[in-house]
Design a protein around this motif. Structure first.
Motif, short mmCIF file in Angstrom:
data_model
loop_
_atom_site.label_atom_id
_atom_site.label_comp_id
_atom_site.label_asym_id
_atom_site.label_seq_id
_atom_site.Cartn_x
_atom_site.Cartn_y
_atom_site.Cartn_z
N THR A 32 0.85 -1.21 0.00
CA THR A 32 0.00 0.00 0.00
C THR A 32 0.88 1.25 0.00
OG1 THR A 32 -0.16 -0.09 2.42
CG2 THR A 32 -1.94 -1.14 1.14
N PRO A 60 -4.42 5.22 17.21
CA PRO A 60 -3.96 3.84 17.24
C PRO A 60 -3.19 3.42 16.00
CG PRO A 60 -6.31 3.92 16.79
CD PRO A 60 -5.87 5.33 17.07
N THR A 95 -7.08 -4.17 6.51
CA THR A 95 -6.85 -4.12 7.95
C THR A 95 -8.15 -4.44 8.65
OG1 THR A 95 -5.10 -2.47 7.75
CG2 THR A 95 -6.21 -2.62 9.88
N GLY A 116 -6.05 -2.89 15.37
CA GLY A 116 -6.07 -3.06 13.91
C GLY A 116 -4.96 -4.02 13.51
N SER A 188 -4.42 0.85 3.20
CA SER A 188 -5.33 -0.31 3.21
C SER A 188 -6.77 0.06 3.56
CB SER A 188 -4.82 -1.34 4.23
OG SER A 188 -4.80 -0.78 5.53
N SER A 233 -7.50 8.07 12.71
CA SER A 233 -6.86 9.34 12.37
C SER A 233 -7.09 9.68 10.91
CB SER A 233 -5.38 9.32 12.73
OG SER A 233 -4.68 8.48 11.85
O1 TXA Z 1 -1.94 0.55 4.28
C1 TXA Z 1 -1.85 0.81 5.47
O2 TXA Z 1 -2.77 0.57 6.29
C2 TXA Z 1 -0.55 1.46 5.96
C3 TXA Z 1 0.59 0.46 5.80
C4 TXA Z 1 1.88 0.96 6.38
O3 TXA Z 1 0.21 -0.77 6.39
N1 TXA Z 1 -0.67 1.90 7.30
C5 TXA Z 1 -1.40 2.98 7.65
O4 TXA Z 1 -1.30 3.28 8.99
O5 TXA Z 1 -2.07 3.61 6.86
P1 TXA Z 1 -1.78 4.68 9.60
O6 TXA Z 1 -1.40 4.62 11.05
O7 TXA Z 1 -1.25 5.79 8.81
O8 TXA Z 1 -3.32 4.57 9.50
C6 TXA Z 1 -3.95 3.58 10.26
C7 TXA Z 1 -5.36 3.94 10.53
C8 TXA Z 1 -5.47 5.18 11.38
O9 TXA Z 1 -6.45 6.00 10.81
C9 TXA Z 1 -5.91 4.61 12.71
O10 TXA Z 1 -6.67 5.52 13.45
C10 TXA Z 1 -6.70 3.40 12.30
O11 TXA Z 1 -5.95 2.87 11.26
N2 TXA Z 1 -6.76 2.41 13.38
C11 TXA Z 1 -5.76 1.68 13.88
N3 TXA Z 1 -6.17 0.94 14.92
C12 TXA Z 1 -7.49 1.20 15.08
C13 TXA Z 1 -8.49 0.77 15.99
N4 TXA Z 1 -8.22 -0.07 16.96
N5 TXA Z 1 -9.74 1.29 15.84
C14 TXA Z 1 -10.01 2.15 14.85
N6 TXA Z 1 -9.10 2.61 13.97
C15 TXA Z 1 -7.86 2.15 14.09
#
Ligand code: TXA
Ligand code: MG
Length: 339
Positions: A32, A60, A95, A116, A188, A233
């Motif tokens: 991604t 998160p 995810t 996630g 993702s 986020s």
């Molecule tokens: O494609 C992707 O998902 C990329 C690659 C590196 O794997 N990662 C990515 O991570 O986009 P990030 O941190 O930029 O975005 C992850 C999103 C954030 O909006 C976060 O809030 C959400 O996933 N997220 C993570 N854990 C969560 C949870 N327990 N509940 C709700 N949202 C969650």
């Protein structure tokens, strides 16, 4: 400056796995976007991610795993549907939000009761995750997942080539595995399976229709409210933004702006009446091919000293949903000004 090493090399993978095991961060290619990775079971290491990105601590992170059996190390009460989605789409750009296992650190989940998880489809990411899980096992430690957000500074465009990670994070990351340019190019799909009916929190390459087909029920996108903001986020209107003002426009307006002599650049699709000319980038009229190039092109134009970037509006069809989402956020930020 960080060391950028070819991700295909066995030595590089071993070096990266050792760094993770020692509590360091690494830049990791996925299919991604590039991620900024830390040992998901090491709180101090994960805390470094927030410092490097300038990201608020209640946002998160996604835990990346290289084998299905690690799901039960990070999640509990895993519904049948989650296993079915893992079978259908992992490794790949999906995810899943699940109830977190008791041992998962708050710094990973932003203090929430969910986590996630995804298994990325990039061969370098999988090789690293498997090597890291081996290192953990050999040391007699459980785990082997890596927490990794996109490897950009908070609120900026996600990196899709190794050099972007260098540009974004510099010395904050000692080692970057170079895995070439990311095949998918946008983040993702996130589907929440932790609270009854599954909902999409962030659209991506895996579509609502694909998820619905596997789950045997209709999966909808969540309507974001301000209350969702800390949880996702990506739900912040100000996410994924360039510093140059960005406007969604139709072809006549773009033609007019280009002809006016103003310092504007444009991103259009193949079918536009606009052909390649100075300050115009033509992207494919196909969502997968468009997504592959979009962030890289936007980043390039953003550093081109333009007053405005005009982007031709995207089709209203479901295949373009993820790109409409990213474009809308980028434009919203521009209108409200940057902070
Ligand atoms: O494609 C992707 O998902 C990329 C690659 C590196 O794997 N990662 C990515 O991570 O986009 P990030 O941190 O930029 O975005 C992850 C999103 C954030 O909006 C976060 O809030 C959400 O996933 N997220 C993570 N854990 C969560 C949870 N327990 N509940 C709700 N949202 C969650
Ligand atoms: Mg991100």
């Amino acid at each position: 400056m960080p060391e950028v090493v070819p991700g295909q090399s066995v030595e590089a993978i071993d070096q990266a796995a050792s760094l993770l095991n020692a509590g360091q961060l690494i830049g990791l290619p996925t299919e991604t976007v590039y991620g900024l990775a830390a040992d998901a079971d090491n709180q101090d290491a994960v805390a470094k991610i927030f410092a490097a990105k300038g990201r608020p601590a209640d946002h998160p992170l996604i835990v990346h795993i290289g084998a299905d059996d690690l799901l039960t190390h990070y999640a509990r009460e895993i519904p049948e549907g989650a296993w079915a989605l893992a079978e259908a789409f992992w490794p790949g750009p999906l995810t899943m939000i699940l109830k977190k296992a008791p041992g998962v650190h708050d710094v990973v989940t932003g203090g929430q009761d969910t986590v996630g998880i995804r298994m990325p489809g990039h061969p370098v990411a999988l090789a690293l995750l498997r090597a890291f899980a081996d290192v953990k096992r050999q040391a007699g430690n459980p785990g082997g997942g890596v927490a990794a957000p996109s490897a950009n500074r908070f609120g900026r465009i996600s990196p899709t080539v190794a050099q972007h990670v260098v540009d974004e994070l510099g010395d904050a990351v000692p080692l970057i595995l170079d895995g070439g340019d990311c095949l998918v190019g946008i983040e993702s799909t996130i589907v929440d399976l932790s609270r009854g009916a599954p909902v999409i929190l962030r659209p991506g390459a895996i579509t609502a229709d694909q998820l619905s087909l596997v789950l045997g029920q209709t999966v909808k996108a969540v309507a974001h409210t301000s209350a969702d903001v800390p949880r996702v986020s990506g739900a912040l209107a100000s996410h994924y933004a360039p510093t140059t003002a960005l406007q969604i426009s139709d072809s006549p307006a773009i033609r007019q702006a280009l002809a006016s002599g103003a310092r504007v650049a444009a991103i259009v699709r193949e079918d536009a009446a606009l052909k390649a000319q100075p300050h115009v980038v033509v992207l494919a009229n196909d969502p997968a091919a468009y997504a592959h190039d979009f962030y890289r092109v936007l980043r390039g134009l953003d550093s081109g000293n333009y007053e405005r970037i005009l982007v031709q509006a995207l089709p209203a069809t479901s295949g373009w949903a993820a790109l409409r989402d990213r474009l809308g956020r980028a434009a919203h930020q521009s209108m409200s000004g940057n902070d």
